[in-house]
Design an enzyme around this catalytic site. Structure first.
Site, PDB file in Angstrom:
ATOM      1  CE  LYS A  35      16.063   7.233   7.107  1.00  0.00           C
ATOM      2  NZ  LYS A  35      16.772   8.076   6.180  1.00  0.00           N
ATOM      3  CE  LYS A  64      -0.089   0.527   4.849  1.00  0.00           C
ATOM      4  NZ  LYS A  64       0.144   1.347   5.772  1.00  0.00           N
ATOM      5  NE  ARG A 109       6.235   7.163   7.608  1.00  0.00           N
ATOM      6  CZ  ARG A 109       5.830   6.509   8.676  1.00  0.00           C
ATOM      7  NH1 ARG A 109       5.070   7.121   9.555  1.00  0.00           N
ATOM      8  NH2 ARG A 109       6.165   5.258   8.873  1.00  0.00           N
ATOM      9  CD  GLN A 129       6.963   3.018   6.326  1.00  0.00           C
ATOM     10  OE1 GLN A 129       6.107   3.719   5.809  1.00  0.00           O
ATOM     11  NE2 GLN A 129       7.473   3.309   7.504  1.00  0.00           N
TER      12      GLN A 129
END
Length: 170
Positions: free
Chosen positions: A117, A24, A90, A119
């Site tokens: 961070k 996703k 994000r 993904q």
């Protein structure tokens, strides 16, 4: 653990749930590209739909321990989490900024995520390696486009072309 405000659903296919949780984020980066390029809701919906189709296809190819049920993708771990991530996560936010500013993913992470961070780009890179080994890159053009844009310098303005010739349209 279940309350009036929180419902728990047991999903047997834990490997598919994990795959949904990873893939996703790739789709959300693509949704962010759409936002950053100024495309409308219909284009973003197409990215989400085609991304979901690629998530399902990926799971069917790589989850071989048991049959992959399409119903799993209708659970919160599937389409609900995908939509939420593509509208507010994000990965979407950085994808939008990437398309608008031309700054690198690393630079945007530093500027916008306070040490967190992403993904999506990393997962796109790992998925690309797997797809290349299996000679299946062309079957997953959305995943591939996110990888190519984030890591190989392909122009973000070309992202929409992966949708126009997607195998799901053939």
């Amino acid at each position: 653990m279940q309350t009036t405000n929180f419902r728990v659903t047991v999903v047997v296919e834990s490997d598919v749930v994990e795959i949904c949780g990873a893939l996703k984020n790739i789709v959300a980066v693509g949704a962010g590209f759409c936002d950053g390029l100024g495309f409308g809701d219909n284009t973003k919906a197409a990215v989400i739909r085609l991304g979901l189709m690629e998530m399902i296809a990926f799971a069917k190819v790589f989850c071989t321990d048991c049959p992959v049920s399409p119903v799993t993708f209708l659970e919160s771990c599937g389409v609900a989490d995908l939509i939420t991530t593509c509208y507010g996560g994000r990965n979407r936010k950085i994808g939008e900024a990437f398309a608008k500013t031309g700054k690198s993913i690393e630079q945007l992470e530093i500027e916008m995520l306070n040490g967190q961070k992403l993904q999506g780009p990393a997962t796109a890179s790992e998925v690309h390696v797997i797809l290349k080994q299996k000679n299946m890159v062309e079957k997953f053009p959305l995943f591939t486009a996110v990888h190519q844009i984030c890591f190989n310098g392909h122009p973000v303005t070309e992202f929409i072309k992966c949708l126009q010739n997607h195998p799901e349209h053939m």
